[in-house]
Design a protein around this motif. Structure first.
Motif, PDB file in Angstrom:
ATOM      1  N   ILE A 118       0.821  -1.219   0.000  1.00 18.36           N
ATOM      2  CA  ILE A 118       0.000   0.000   0.000  1.00 18.36           C
ATOM      3  C   ILE A 118       0.850   1.263   0.000  1.00 18.36           C
ATOM      4  N   LEU A 119       2.071   1.188   0.494  1.00 19.97           N
ATOM      5  CA  LEU A 119       2.873   2.396   0.665  1.00 19.97           C
ATOM      6  C   LEU A 119       3.155   3.142  -0.636  1.00 19.97           C
ATOM      7  N   PRO A 120       3.527   2.478  -1.741  1.00 21.15           N
ATOM      8  CA  PRO A 120       3.736   3.235  -2.977  1.00 21.15           C
ATOM      9  C   PRO A 120       2.482   3.962  -3.455  1.00 21.15           C
ATOM     10  N   VAL A 121       1.319   3.348  -3.244  1.00 17.37           N
ATOM     11  CA  VAL A 121       0.046   3.976  -3.629  1.00 17.37           C
ATOM     12  C   VAL A 121      -0.178   5.250  -2.819  1.00 17.37           C
ATOM     13  N   MET A 122      -0.013   5.154  -1.509  1.00 17.98           N
ATOM     14  CA  MET A 122      -0.275   6.309  -0.652  1.00 17.98           C
ATOM     15  C   MET A 122       0.797   7.390  -0.796  1.00 17.98           C
ATOM     16  N   ARG A 123       2.047   6.986  -1.038  1.00 14.70           N
ATOM     17  CA  ARG A 123       3.093   7.985  -1.275  1.00 14.70           C
ATOM     18  C   ARG A 123       2.795   8.778  -2.545  1.00 14.70           C
ATOM     19  N   ALA A 124       2.339   8.088  -3.586  1.00 14.61           N
ATOM     20  CA  ALA A 124       2.007   8.764  -4.847  1.00 14.61           C
ATOM     21  C   ALA A 124       0.835   9.719  -4.667  1.00 14.61           C
ATOM     22  N   GLN A 125      -0.114   9.335  -3.816  1.00 20.71           N
ATOM     23  CA  GLN A 125      -1.277  10.183  -3.532  1.00 20.71           C
ATOM     24  C   GLN A 125      -0.899  11.393  -2.675  1.00 20.71           C
ATOM     25  N   GLY A 126       0.122  11.208  -1.834  1.00 19.71           N
ATOM     26  CA  GLY A 126       0.487  12.226  -0.855  1.00 19.71           C
ATOM     27  C   GLY A 126      -0.388  12.212   0.373  1.00 19.71           C
ATOM     28  N   ASN A 127      -1.140  11.110   0.565  1.00 21.58           N
ATOM     29  CA  ASN A 127      -2.003  10.991   1.738  1.00 21.58           C
ATOM     30  C   ASN A 127      -2.460   9.547   1.892  1.00 21.58           C
ATOM     31  N   GLY A 128      -3.053   9.262   3.028  1.00 22.61           N
ATOM     32  CA  GLY A 128      -3.591   7.928   3.319  1.00 22.61           C
ATOM     33  C   GLY A 128      -3.533   7.660   4.804  1.00 22.61           C
ATOM     34  N   HIS A 129      -4.214   6.626   5.228  1.00 27.33           N
ATOM     35  CA  HIS A 129      -4.264   6.251   6.638  1.00 27.33           C
ATOM     36  C   HIS A 129      -4.137   4.729   6.716  1.00 27.33           C
ATOM     37  N   ILE A 130      -3.059   4.270   7.319  1.00 25.95           N
ATOM     38  CA  ILE A 130      -2.832   2.839   7.525  1.00 25.95           C
ATOM     39  C   ILE A 130      -3.253   2.498   8.950  1.00 25.95           C
ATOM     40  N   ILE A 131      -4.225   1.598   9.061  1.00 25.15           N
ATOM     41  CA  ILE A 131      -4.727   1.169  10.371  1.00 25.15           C
ATOM     42  C   ILE A 131      -4.406  -0.314  10.535  1.00 25.15           C
ATOM     43  N   GLN A 132      -3.544  -0.615  11.493  1.00 25.42           N
ATOM     44  CA  GLN A 132      -3.172  -2.003  11.774  1.00 25.42           C
ATOM     45  C   GLN A 132      -4.021  -2.508  12.937  1.00 25.42           C
ATOM     46  N   VAL A 133      -4.699  -3.608  12.740  1.00 19.99           N
ATOM     47  CA  VAL A 133      -5.465  -4.199  13.837  1.00 19.99           C
ATOM     48  C   VAL A 133      -4.528  -5.095  14.634  1.00 19.99           C
ATOM     49  N   SER A 134      -4.091  -4.576  15.759  1.00 20.03           N
ATOM     50  CA  SER A 134      -3.201  -5.299  16.652  1.00 20.03           C
ATOM     51  C   SER A 134      -4.019  -5.808  17.832  1.00 20.03           C
ATOM     52  N   SER A 135      -3.540  -5.595  19.036  1.00 19.46           N
ATOM     53  CA  SER A 135      -4.221  -6.064  20.245  1.00 19.46           C
ATOM     54  C   SER A 135      -3.583  -5.360  21.430  1.00 19.46           C
ATOM     55  N   PHE A 136      -4.326  -5.244  22.536  1.00 18.53           N
ATOM     56  CA  PHE A 136      -3.642  -4.740  23.728  1.00 18.53           C
ATOM     57  C   PHE A 136      -2.596  -5.749  24.195  1.00 18.53           C
ATOM     58  N   LEU A 137      -2.640  -6.970  23.630  1.00 17.05           N
ATOM     59  CA  LEU A 137      -1.609  -7.968  23.896  1.00 17.05           C
ATOM     60  C   LEU A 137      -0.366  -7.737  23.042  1.00 17.05           C
ATOM     61  N   LYS A 167       5.592   9.693   7.999  1.00 17.63           N
ATOM     62  CA  LYS A 167       4.924  10.937   8.379  1.00 17.63           C
ATOM     63  C   LYS A 167       5.147  12.033   7.340  1.00 17.63           C
ATOM     64  N   GLY A 168       6.356  12.115   6.794  1.00 15.11           N
ATOM     65  CA  GLY A 168       6.686  13.144   5.816  1.00 15.11           C
ATOM     66  C   GLY A 168       5.993  12.981   4.481  1.00 15.11           C
ATOM     67  N   PHE A 169       5.379  11.826   4.251  1.00 16.60           N
ATOM     68  CA  PHE A 169       4.649  11.578   3.003  1.00 16.60           C
ATOM     69  C   PHE A 169       3.165  11.907   3.126  1.00 16.60           C
ATOM     70  N   GLY A 170       2.748  12.380   4.295  1.00 23.99           N
ATOM     71  CA  GLY A 170       1.327  12.678   4.514  1.00 23.99           C
ATOM     72  C   GLY A 170       0.509  11.456   4.864  1.00 23.99           C
ATOM     73  N   ILE A 171       1.166  10.368   5.254  1.00 22.35           N
ATOM     74  CA  ILE A 171       0.472   9.125   5.586  1.00 22.35           C
ATOM     75  C   ILE A 171       0.319   9.017   7.097  1.00 22.35           C
ATOM     76  N   LYS A 172      -0.906   8.831   7.552  1.00 19.08           N
ATOM     77  CA  LYS A 172      -1.196   8.636   8.969  1.00 19.08           C
ATOM     78  C   LYS A 172      -1.154   7.142   9.289  1.00 19.08           C
ATOM     79  N   VAL A 173      -0.784   6.829  10.514  1.00 17.52           N
ATOM     80  CA  VAL A 173      -0.665   5.423  10.929  1.00 17.52           C
ATOM     81  C   VAL A 173      -1.295   5.254  12.306  1.00 17.52           C
ATOM     82  N   SER A 174      -2.114   4.218  12.461  1.00 14.09           N
ATOM     83  CA  SER A 174      -2.750   3.925  13.751  1.00 14.09           C
ATOM     84  C   SER A 174      -2.704   2.429  14.037  1.00 14.09           C
ATOM     85  N   LEU A 175      -2.639   2.109  15.310  1.00  7.85           N
ATOM     86  CA  LEU A 175      -2.773   0.738  15.802  1.00  7.85           C
ATOM     87  C   LEU A 175      -4.084   0.638  16.578  1.00  7.85           C
TER      88      LEU A 175
END
Length: 272
Positions: A118-137, A167-175
């Motif tokens: 997904i990273l090349p797609v979002m870098r080309a767009q200059g934006n995006g939000h990657i949400i990783q479903v992790s766990s409190f574990l 961050k410098g590519f305008g991509i947000k990241v959340s867990l």
């Protein structure tokens, strides 16, 4: 404006719930599943707003092809929800090599392959939000879930690094870090080791400690996840459920106290 959202593991559990909620509010969703027939109900209800994609996230080349297909179909991908994964219950000594590798292949490497694709797609767009479903574990650990804990600790370490790198590519990241919820993560989709009687007391204590109230209702996570997706400044760490925070607060306080107890020894080891 409606968002274009790619969700892995959308055939059941959180993935299916969130995909349905996003489609109902007018977003467009690319939904992946190992068995594409599990997505027929979404297609029947939402038509062309949903793009079903057959995908095993363990297959890196297939992951890149799937992301390219979604990007070509919709023209962009605003949000990735990296949700594919499963639970493995059993003591560490009980776990076979095959079980341990399978857990890491899906929960960690599968997530990594989708992230890389997904990273090349979002870098080309200059934006995006990657949400990783992790766990409190991925922040604290529980017995009888050692390999699962390890997979989520790996996801958290990877994702914290990723956030700094993109961050410098305008991509947000959340867990997203849920405590236990009543999905089939602990039921139909879970795997169990062959029990070793030596660990029976540990196993019994684990299951007795999981009261009905400790399991959250999956349906009530939807408003929180929609709020996360819509946030202009989403958090990196996003807990879900009422159990996670008090457990983390207690564990982290004990951890800091232990560091303090051994601080002088640790500093002396530096040598200068």
């Amino acid at each position: 404006m409606s968002k274009i959202i790619l969700i892995t593991g959308a055939s059941r559990g959180f993935g299916k719930l969130w995909a349905t909620a996003l489609l109902k509010r007018g977003d467009k969703v690319a939904a992946t599943a190992r068995n594409i027939d599990d997505l027929n109900d979404l297609v029947a209800e939402f038509g062309t707003a949903v793009l079903p994609v057959q995908l095993n996230v363990n297959d890196r080349s297939a992951v890149f092809e799937a992301v390219e297909k979604v990007n070509n179909h919709f023209g962009r991908i605003d949000v990735l929800i990296n949700n594919a994964g499963f639970g493995l219950f059993g003591a560490i000594e009980e776990t076979t090599e095959e079980q341990a590798r399978a857990q890491m292949e899906t929960n960690f490497f599968g997530l990594l392959w989708v992230t890389q694709a997904i990273l090349p797609v979002m870098r080309a767009q200059g934006n995006g939000h990657i949400i990783q479903v992790s766990s409190f574990l991925g922040l604290v650990s529980l017995p009888i879930l050692g390999i699962y804990n390890a997979s989520k600790y790996a996801v958290n370490g990877l994702t914290e690094t990723l956030a700094a790198e993109v961050k410098g590519f305008g991509i947000k990241v959340s867990l997203i870090e849920p405590n236990g919820f009543s999905t089939d993560w602990s039921g139909a989709s879970a795997f169990q080791t062959e029990p070793n009687e030596a660990y029976a007391p540990v196993r019994d204590a684990f299951f007795k400690g999981a009261t009905p109230d400790s399991w959250g209702n999956p349906e009530t996570t939807t408003p929180a996840v929609l709020k996360l997706i819509d946030s202009e400044n989403p958090p990196l760490h996003f807990l879900l459920g009422k159990v996670a925070y008090p457990v983390l607060k207690e564990v982290y306080a004990a951890r800091l106290a232990e560091f303090e107890d051994w601080k002088d020894v640790a500093v002396a080891a530096h040598g200068h």
